[in-house]
Design a protein around this motif. Structure first.
Motif, PDB file in Angstrom:
ATOM      1  N   PHE A 192       0.812  -1.213   0.000  1.00  0.00           N
ATOM      2  CA  PHE A 192       0.000   0.000   0.000  1.00  0.00           C
ATOM      3  C   PHE A 192       0.851   1.271   0.000  1.00  0.00           C
ATOM      4  O   PHE A 192       0.384   2.356   0.370  1.00  0.00           O
ATOM      5  CB  PHE A 192      -0.972  -0.018   1.182  1.00  0.00           C
ATOM      6  CG  PHE A 192      -2.045  -1.063   1.049  1.00  0.00           C
ATOM      7  CD1 PHE A 192      -3.062  -0.916   0.134  1.00  0.00           C
ATOM      8  CD2 PHE A 192      -2.010  -2.214   1.823  1.00  0.00           C
ATOM      9  CE1 PHE A 192      -4.055  -1.884   0.001  1.00  0.00           C
ATOM     10  CE2 PHE A 192      -2.989  -3.191   1.697  1.00  0.00           C
ATOM     11  CZ  PHE A 192      -4.009  -3.024   0.780  1.00  0.00           C
ATOM     12  N   ASN A 193       2.108   1.122  -0.404  1.00  0.00           N
ATOM     13  CA  ASN A 193       2.992   2.265  -0.710  1.00  0.00           C
ATOM     14  C   ASN A 193       3.324   3.157   0.480  1.00  0.00           C
ATOM     15  O   ASN A 193       3.492   4.371   0.329  1.00  0.00           O
ATOM     16  CB  ASN A 193       2.384   3.109  -1.840  1.00  0.00           C
ATOM     17  CG  ASN A 193       2.215   2.325  -3.120  1.00  0.00           C
ATOM     18  OD1 ASN A 193       3.123   1.634  -3.555  1.00  0.00           O
ATOM     19  ND2 ASN A 193       1.031   2.417  -3.709  1.00  0.00           N
ATOM     20  N   HIS A 194       3.431   2.574   1.657  1.00  0.00           N
ATOM     21  CA  HIS A 194       3.906   3.343   2.800  1.00  0.00           C
ATOM     22  C   HIS A 194       5.428   3.432   2.763  1.00  0.00           C
ATOM     23  O   HIS A 194       6.118   2.506   2.312  1.00  0.00           O
ATOM     24  CB  HIS A 194       3.438   2.702   4.107  1.00  0.00           C
ATOM     25  CG  HIS A 194       1.965   2.838   4.343  1.00  0.00           C
ATOM     26  ND1 HIS A 194       1.361   4.058   4.553  1.00  0.00           N
ATOM     27  CD2 HIS A 194       0.970   1.906   4.376  1.00  0.00           C
ATOM     28  CE1 HIS A 194       0.061   3.883   4.724  1.00  0.00           C
ATOM     29  NE2 HIS A 194      -0.204   2.588   4.606  1.00  0.00           N
ATOM     30  N   ARG A 242      -7.131 -11.486   0.816  1.00  0.00           N
ATOM     31  CA  ARG A 242      -7.674 -10.507   1.754  1.00  0.00           C
ATOM     32  C   ARG A 242      -6.572  -9.750   2.475  1.00  0.00           C
ATOM     33  O   ARG A 242      -6.764  -8.615   2.911  1.00  0.00           O
ATOM     34  CB  ARG A 242      -8.597 -11.194   2.766  1.00  0.00           C
ATOM     35  CG  ARG A 242      -9.866 -11.755   2.137  1.00  0.00           C
ATOM     36  CD  ARG A 242     -10.911 -12.087   3.178  1.00  0.00           C
ATOM     37  NE  ARG A 242     -11.364 -10.915   3.904  1.00  0.00           N
ATOM     38  CZ  ARG A 242     -12.248 -10.028   3.440  1.00  0.00           C
ATOM     39  NH1 ARG A 242     -12.780 -10.191   2.244  1.00  0.00           N
ATOM     40  NH2 ARG A 242     -12.614  -9.005   4.182  1.00  0.00           N
ATOM     41  N   LEU A 243      -5.401 -10.360   2.580  1.00  0.00           N
ATOM     42  CA  LEU A 243      -4.262  -9.711   3.215  1.00  0.00           C
ATOM     43  C   LEU A 243      -3.917  -8.389   2.535  1.00  0.00           C
ATOM     44  O   LEU A 243      -3.464  -7.443   3.190  1.00  0.00           O
ATOM     45  CB  LEU A 243      -3.059 -10.661   3.138  1.00  0.00           C
ATOM     46  CG  LEU A 243      -1.839 -10.382   4.016  1.00  0.00           C
ATOM     47  CD1 LEU A 243      -2.187 -10.545   5.490  1.00  0.00           C
ATOM     48  CD2 LEU A 243      -0.707 -11.323   3.635  1.00  0.00           C
ATOM     49  N   PHE A 244      -4.149  -8.313   1.222  1.00  0.00           N
ATOM     50  CA  PHE A 244      -3.813  -7.118   0.454  1.00  0.00           C
ATOM     51  C   PHE A 244      -5.058  -6.456  -0.147  1.00  0.00           C
ATOM     52  O   PHE A 244      -4.973  -5.720  -1.132  1.00  0.00           O
ATOM     53  CB  PHE A 244      -2.822  -7.483  -0.663  1.00  0.00           C
ATOM     54  CG  PHE A 244      -1.570  -8.128  -0.136  1.00  0.00           C
ATOM     55  CD1 PHE A 244      -0.680  -7.401   0.645  1.00  0.00           C
ATOM     56  CD2 PHE A 244      -1.299  -9.464  -0.399  1.00  0.00           C
ATOM     57  CE1 PHE A 244       0.466  -7.999   1.148  1.00  0.00           C
ATOM     58  CE2 PHE A 244      -0.150 -10.064   0.091  1.00  0.00           C
ATOM     59  CZ  PHE A 244       0.737  -9.331   0.869  1.00  0.00           C
ATOM     60  N   ASP A 245      -6.181  -6.689   0.499  1.00  0.00           N
ATOM     61  CA  ASP A 245      -7.449  -6.097   0.049  1.00  0.00           C
ATOM     62  C   ASP A 245      -7.678  -4.794   0.826  1.00  0.00           C
ATOM     63  O   ASP A 245      -7.783  -4.810   2.050  1.00  0.00           O
ATOM     64  CB  ASP A 245      -8.589  -7.082   0.332  1.00  0.00           C
ATOM     65  CG  ASP A 245      -9.939  -6.566  -0.137  1.00  0.00           C
ATOM     66  OD1 ASP A 245     -10.029  -5.390  -0.563  1.00  0.00           O
ATOM     67  OD2 ASP A 245     -10.914  -7.331  -0.059  1.00  0.00           O
ATOM     68  N   PRO A 246      -7.741  -3.660   0.140  1.00  0.00           N
ATOM     69  CA  PRO A 246      -7.963  -2.388   0.854  1.00  0.00           C
ATOM     70  C   PRO A 246      -9.290  -2.359   1.611  1.00  0.00           C
ATOM     71  O   PRO A 246      -9.466  -1.573   2.534  1.00  0.00           O
ATOM     72  CB  PRO A 246      -7.944  -1.334  -0.269  1.00  0.00           C
ATOM     73  CG  PRO A 246      -8.190  -2.099  -1.527  1.00  0.00           C
ATOM     74  CD  PRO A 246      -7.613  -3.470  -1.303  1.00  0.00           C
ATOM     75  N   GLY A 247     -10.215  -3.245   1.241  1.00  0.00           N
ATOM     76  CA  GLY A 247     -11.485  -3.333   1.951  1.00  0.00           C
ATOM     77  C   GLY A 247     -11.486  -4.375   3.040  1.00  0.00           C
ATOM     78  O   GLY A 247     -12.523  -4.646   3.648  1.00  0.00           O
TER      79      GLY A 247
END
Length: 252
Positions: A192-194, A242-247
């Motif tokens: 998520f680009n942090h 789901r680990l990389f799902d923004p929702g």
């Protein structure tokens, strides 16, 4: 506070009575606003000692695991208005004196996540890290840097600082309640680009310091590889996790 940002140190604790006081004494309380301890059903005097010291203590009625403990740590820190959250193990393996360095990199606004790296410099082996753990650390980090298209000196340190927005927005409830949580949150942070920074941190390995055995280390290593492969598959459009799902489920 640093730069008018509230700093909370969180300690995920399990049977840490022998090292808690020493760890707490070296926290730079001139900049730290509050220290929270979450006890994961310890069988020693951790809770009594933490209360005697004056820490804010939260208790788990049953053992939820290292990842489950962290979720409580972060949830409670967010409730108390933390803008910078530093996770410090109460086993005195990592130097509490560096809390200010980690927190400062977040408070400056330059980074969202900061790691206390045992690998930068000569800290790991000099501090007593077992050779097999050092080799595994280097191999796993090499593979992860390839699969995640990132570059960190290590992904496996337990010394971390986070900006509030990171803990609010990542789907942390989708993560493991075991040791793999540490690796999953970094993979999510990269996905998520942090912005992630590192600080060289000396470390100590001794009888009282917490450590996982060979069998659990193997399980962790396999989990790390699985997480990295999921990251790569989703990034190239060949999977959805789901680990990389923004929702995905966030800390509530």
């Amino acid at each position: 506070m640093l730069n008018n940002k509230k700093i909370i140190v969180v300690m995920p604790a399990y049977n840490a009575a022998r090292t808690l006081a020493q760890t707490y004494r070296e926290i730079p309380l001139d900049i730290v606003d509050e220290v929270l301890l979450v006890d994961d059903k310890s069988s020693d005097e951790t809770v009594a000692l933490a209360r005697e010291i004056g820490l804010t203590v939260f208790l788990h009625e049953k053992n939820l695991g290292y990842g489950g403990n962290q979720k409580t740590c972060y949830r409670e820190a967010l409730k108390r208005g933390a803008e910078v959250i530093v996770m410090l193990h109460p086993d005195y393996q990592y130097s509490p004196k560096l809390v200010g360095s980690l927190a400062g990199m977040i408070a400056s606004g330059e980074y969202d996540i900061v790691l206390g790296s045992r690998i930068l410099g000569v800290g790991a082996r000099k501090g007593g890290m077992p050779l097999y753990k050092y080799i595994a650390n280097r191999l796993l980090t090499f593979v992860q840097n390839l699969l995640l298209s990132y570059k960190l000196s290590e992904y496996h340190t337990g010394y971390r600082a986070f900006a509030r927005t990171v803990l609010e927005n990542l789907p942390l409830e989708e993560n493991s309640d075991d040791f793999l949580f540490d690796n999953e949150i970094l993979a999510q942070g990269i996905y998520f680009n942090h912005r992630i920074g590192e600080v060289s941190c000396p470390t100590k390995y001794f009888a009282e310091a917490s450590s996982i055995g060979f069998a659990r280390s193997m399980k962790y290593g396999l989990g790390v590889l699985a997480t990295s492969i999921k990251f790569r598959l989703q990034r190239i459009g060949f999977g959805k996790f789901r680990l990389f799902d923004p929702g995905g489920r966030k800390l509530g």
